[in-house]
Design an enzyme around this catalytic site. Structure first.
Site, PDB file in Angstrom:
ATOM      1  N   GLN A 241     -16.999  49.647  48.418  1.00 31.43           N
ATOM      2  CA  GLN A 241     -16.148  49.027  49.439  1.00 31.43           C
ATOM      3  C   GLN A 241     -16.138  47.496  49.454  1.00 31.43           C
ATOM      4  OE1 GLN A 241     -15.544  48.793  54.274  1.00 31.43           O
ATOM      5  NE2 GLN A 241     -16.883  50.368  53.526  1.00 31.43           N
TER       6      GLN A 241
ATOM      7  N   GLU B   2     -23.593  49.375  53.492  1.00 32.79           N
ATOM      8  CA  GLU B   2     -23.107  48.863  54.788  1.00 32.79           C
ATOM      9  C   GLU B   2     -24.169  48.801  55.891  1.00 32.79           C
ATOM     10  OE1 GLU B   2     -19.928  47.825  55.922  1.00 32.79           O
ATOM     11  OE2 GLU B   2     -21.014  47.464  57.773  1.00 32.79           O
TER      12      GLU B   2
ATOM     13  N   ASP C  69     -19.707  45.506  54.541  1.00 31.62           N
ATOM     14  CA  ASP C  69     -18.912  45.629  53.315  1.00 31.62           C
ATOM     15  C   ASP C  69     -17.631  44.802  53.383  1.00 31.62           C
ATOM     16  OD1 ASP C  69     -20.542  47.259  51.830  1.00 31.62           O
ATOM     17  OD2 ASP C  69     -19.725  49.109  52.627  1.00 31.62           O
TER      18      ASP C  69
ATOM     19  N   GLY D 101     -19.411  35.824  75.821  1.00 31.66           N
ATOM     20  CA  GLY D 101     -19.046  34.424  76.009  1.00 31.66           C
ATOM     21  C   GLY D 101     -19.399  33.829  77.357  1.00 31.66           C
ATOM     22  N   GLY D 102     -20.211  34.502  78.129  1.00 31.47           N
ATOM     23  CA  GLY D 102     -20.589  33.934  79.420  1.00 31.47           C
ATOM     24  C   GLY D 102     -19.690  34.376  80.554  1.00 31.47           C
TER      25      GLY D 102
HETATM   26  N1  CAO Z   1     -18.945  50.859  31.710  1.00 34.71           N
HETATM   27  C1  CAO Z   1     -20.251  51.145  31.508  1.00 34.71           C
HETATM   28  N2  CAO Z   1     -21.195  51.098  32.462  1.00 34.71           N
HETATM   29  C2  CAO Z   1     -20.776  50.729  33.694  1.00 34.71           C
HETATM   30  C3  CAO Z   1     -19.437  50.405  33.985  1.00 34.71           C
HETATM   31  C4  CAO Z   1     -18.496  50.479  32.921  1.00 34.71           C
HETATM   32  N3  CAO Z   1     -17.203  50.206  33.100  1.00 34.71           N
HETATM   33  N4  CAO Z   1     -19.355  50.089  35.285  1.00 34.71           N
HETATM   34  C5  CAO Z   1     -20.594  50.207  35.795  1.00 34.71           C
HETATM   35  N5  CAO Z   1     -21.465  50.590  34.843  1.00 34.71           N
HETATM   36  C6  CAO Z   1     -22.895  50.819  34.965  1.00 34.71           C
HETATM   37  C7  CAO Z   1     -23.663  49.593  35.399  1.00 34.71           C
HETATM   38  O1  CAO Z   1     -23.838  48.698  34.337  1.00 34.71           O
HETATM   39  C8  CAO Z   1     -24.962  50.212  35.877  1.00 34.71           C
HETATM   40  O2  CAO Z   1     -25.775  50.494  34.756  1.00 34.71           O
HETATM   41  P1  CAO Z   1     -27.349  50.074  34.667  1.00 34.71           P
HETATM   42  O3  CAO Z   1     -27.985  50.588  35.899  1.00 34.71           O
HETATM   43  O4  CAO Z   1     -27.799  50.774  33.435  1.00 34.71           O
HETATM   44  O5  CAO Z   1     -27.423  48.607  34.574  1.00 34.71           O
HETATM   45  C9  CAO Z   1     -24.513  51.544  36.441  1.00 34.71           C
HETATM   46  O6  CAO Z   1     -23.156  51.707  36.016  1.00 34.71           O
HETATM   47  C10 CAO Z   1     -24.577  51.674  37.934  1.00 34.71           C
HETATM   48  O7  CAO Z   1     -24.157  50.493  38.593  1.00 34.71           O
HETATM   49  P2  CAO Z   1     -24.732  50.138  40.031  1.00 34.71           P
HETATM   50  O8  CAO Z   1     -26.241  50.140  39.969  1.00 34.71           O
HETATM   51  O9  CAO Z   1     -24.084  48.906  40.525  1.00 34.71           O
HETATM   52  O10 CAO Z   1     -24.199  51.395  40.893  1.00 34.71           O
HETATM   53  P3  CAO Z   1     -24.988  52.328  41.909  1.00 34.71           P
HETATM   54  O11 CAO Z   1     -24.031  53.397  42.269  1.00 34.71           O
HETATM   55  O12 CAO Z   1     -26.300  52.764  41.383  1.00 34.71           O
HETATM   56  O13 CAO Z   1     -25.272  51.371  43.173  1.00 34.71           O
HETATM   57  C11 CAO Z   1     -24.562  49.903  44.958  1.00 34.71           C
HETATM   58  C12 CAO Z   1     -24.230  51.108  44.067  1.00 34.71           C
HETATM   59  C13 CAO Z   1     -23.341  49.584  45.771  1.00 34.71           C
HETATM   60  C14 CAO Z   1     -25.741  50.231  45.875  1.00 34.71           C
HETATM   61  C15 CAO Z   1     -24.949  48.708  44.060  1.00 34.71           C
HETATM   62  O14 CAO Z   1     -23.916  48.475  43.157  1.00 34.71           O
HETATM   63  C16 CAO Z   1     -25.222  47.435  44.855  1.00 34.71           C
HETATM   64  O15 CAO Z   1     -26.272  47.255  45.463  1.00 34.71           O
HETATM   65  N6  CAO Z   1     -24.251  46.499  44.832  1.00 34.71           N
HETATM   66  C17 CAO Z   1     -24.397  45.212  45.493  1.00 34.71           C
HETATM   67  C18 CAO Z   1     -24.273  45.339  46.969  1.00 34.71           C
HETATM   68  C19 CAO Z   1     -22.984  45.986  47.399  1.00 34.71           C
HETATM   69  O16 CAO Z   1     -21.902  45.598  47.035  1.00 34.71           O
HETATM   70  N7  CAO Z   1     -23.122  46.968  48.274  1.00 34.71           N
HETATM   71  C20 CAO Z   1     -21.978  47.512  48.996  1.00 34.71           C
HETATM   72  C21 CAO Z   1     -21.428  48.676  48.386  1.00 34.71           C
HETATM   73  S1  CAO Z   1     -20.255  49.381  49.465  1.00 34.71           S
HETATM   74  O17 CAO Z   1     -21.174  50.157  50.613  1.00 34.71           O
END
Ligand code: CAO
Length: 422
Positions: free
Chosen positions: A17, A139, A168, A247-248
């Site tokens: 998001q 979030e 988010d 706001g008071g």
């Molecule tokens: N091709 C190949 N690999 C890809 C890719 C693509 N096009 N797009 C993503 N990937 C891979 C990433 O490189 C990552 O691999 P590694 O772990 O091996 O480095 C893997 O996919 C997973 O990516 P991620 O760790 O970002 O995703 P997740 O689902 O595990 O975590 C989230 C999700 C949101 C918790 C994390 O991305 C995060 O903390 N983001 C920053 C904070 C944020 O934006 N949070 C709000 C999200 S909305 O609630």
């Protein structure tokens, strides 16, 4: 009419998001947003909270309007070459991967800046540098870490998160402002820069007035909080303020006609000092205008429960819309508690583009929230979200200028998904 960000190319490496809300706004302002998604998988939200089997979810479609989608495996060697070419072509790269993910792919800020010194690289992480910098964050974690949850809810209840996605979507907005500012700077300097926003910081920025109150506590109790009037002692930290207005000016949520069966038959009611006399007349308590203990705002502080109970006895005889019709001409600030159903049925919001109806090949028509920022010379046309990889071929050809044989090689390397979808 030319759109404000026409000609700006955005490499959208965002998911879920926070990041997608940012790039969606850039798309609404006219940027060409190229969403890079993992082949065959795509943004995880495509398949989350499914309401129509086989179709992209509303979670995805409502956060990814006005974008094109390319399937690209950024861990495959050929995929990395394609990504490098995209970085050369684009003005902005936006990402919200977990900390370190982009570095592990081989695309650190240093590398990205080396590939294209004019690019703006914008990132969202849960926390800024420090002891939590490696955490994955969603979030509600951000709402809690940013001070919102501890200051939301009733005094005698647990901390509460709010339904507005301040962690988010709130962070996405902050990032968007950072990107546009960096683009403005690049116009003058010719160089790109890194833009970083932490979700904790964005929530704290939105909860700024609660940090104000934290420091005011040193000077004594916070008199505008209901607990002051009720004689409840303050602790060391900004307390939860229930529905007190921040706001008071004392304010509360009050029942209206029909509250017994309708969970949203309520109004917000503020007794601003400037309209106190009008409030007294309206609710049938004209003596309160001059009575000792009622005439001035400080005198009323320990009687707010009594006063709001009396106002509620009046609002309960009216619908929330009647309360608004009666109070607005008198400048008494009130707000009906609107349900999402009522908002979805408000034709006026469609007239302004705040709500839009969008047609989607898999889902049919659905309601979405349009762009809340209105630019007179850059009106927004909301277009549907892309299907996974819908524009892979188009982007390889028209943006990256690969010829047919190069495209064949890219496809056979497994770097992209199917390319015959467009
Ligand atoms: N091709 C190949 N690999 C890809 C890719 C693509 N096009 N797009 C993503 N990937 C891979 C990433 O490189 C990552 O691999 P590694 O772990 O091996 O480095 C893997 O996919 C997973 O990516 P991620 O760790 O970002 O995703 P997740 O689902 O595990 O975590 C989230 C999700 C949101 C918790 C994390 O991305 C995060 O903390 N983001 C920053 C904070 C944020 O934006 N949070 C709000 C999200 S909305 O609630």
């Amino acid at each position: 009419m030319m759109k404000a960000l026409e000609g700006v190319k955005v490499l959208d490496f965002t998911h879920v998001q926070s990041g997608p809300t940012c790039t969606q706004i850039l798309g609404w302002f006219g940027a060409d947003v190229i969403k890079v998604e993992r082949p065959g998988v795509g943004d995880a939200t495509r398949k989350q909270l499914i309401d129509k089997p086989g179709a992209d979810s509303l979670y995805f479609t409502m956060l990814n309007h006005n974008k094109r989608s390319i399937e690209l495996n950024s861990k495959n060697e050929t995929g990395k070459e394609v990504l490098t070419r995209l970085i050369k072509e684009c003005d902005v790269l936006v990402e919200n991967f977990a900390p370190g993910a982009l570095d592990r792919m081989g695309f650190s800020w240093e590398r990205v800046h080396e590939i294209n010194p004019r690019i703006i690289m914008a990132s969202i992480k849960g926390f800024g540098p420090g002891k939590y910098e490696d955490c994955k964050v969603y979030e509600n974690v951000a709402q809690c870490a940013g001070g919102s949850a501890s200051t939301t809810g009733f005094l005698d209840g647990p901390p509460l998160v709010t339904g507005a996605q301040i962690g988010d979507s709130g962070t996405g907005l902050h990032l968007c402002l950072g990107i546009v500012t960096a683009l403005f700077h690049r116009e003058k300097s010719g160089v790109g820069q890194r833009v970083s926003v932490a979700m904790q910081d964005s929530v704290l920025n939105l909860a700024r007035v609660k940090m104000r109150d934290q420091q005011r506590l040193d000077a004594g109790p916070l008199k505008e909080y209901s607990q002051f009037g009720e004689g409840i002692p303050f602790g060391e930290a900004t307390p939860r303020a229930g529905n007190d207005s921040g706001g008071g000016q004392p304010g509360r949520i009050l029942k209206c006609k029909g509250w017994e069966t309708d969970p949203n038959a309520y109004t917000y009611f503020i007794i601003q000092a400037a309209v106190w006399e009008k409030v007294c007349d309206l609710i049938g308590e004209p003596n309160w205008k001059t009575d000792d203990g009622f005439a001035s705002p400080p005198e009323r502080l320990d009687k707010l429960n009594q006063i709001f109970e009396r106002i509620e006895a009046w609002t309960m005889t009216k619908t929330k819309f009647e309360v608004m019709d009666l109070c607005n001409p008198l400048d008494i600030p009130v707000g009906p508690i609107l349900s999402m159903k009522e908002i979805a049925e408000d034709e006026g919001l469609y007239d302004t583009g705040t709500l839009v109806k969008v047609d989607h090949p898999e889902r049919g028509e659905y309601i979405s929230v349009g762009c809340p920022i209105k630019l007179s010379a850059s009106p927004v046309d909301v277009t549907r979200s892309p299907l996974l990889g819908e524009h892979t071929l188009e982007i390889l050809k028209d943006v990256l200028h690969y010829d047919d044989s190069e495209i064949n090689n890219i496809v056979s390397s497994g770097a992209v998904g199917e390319v015959n979808k467009s």
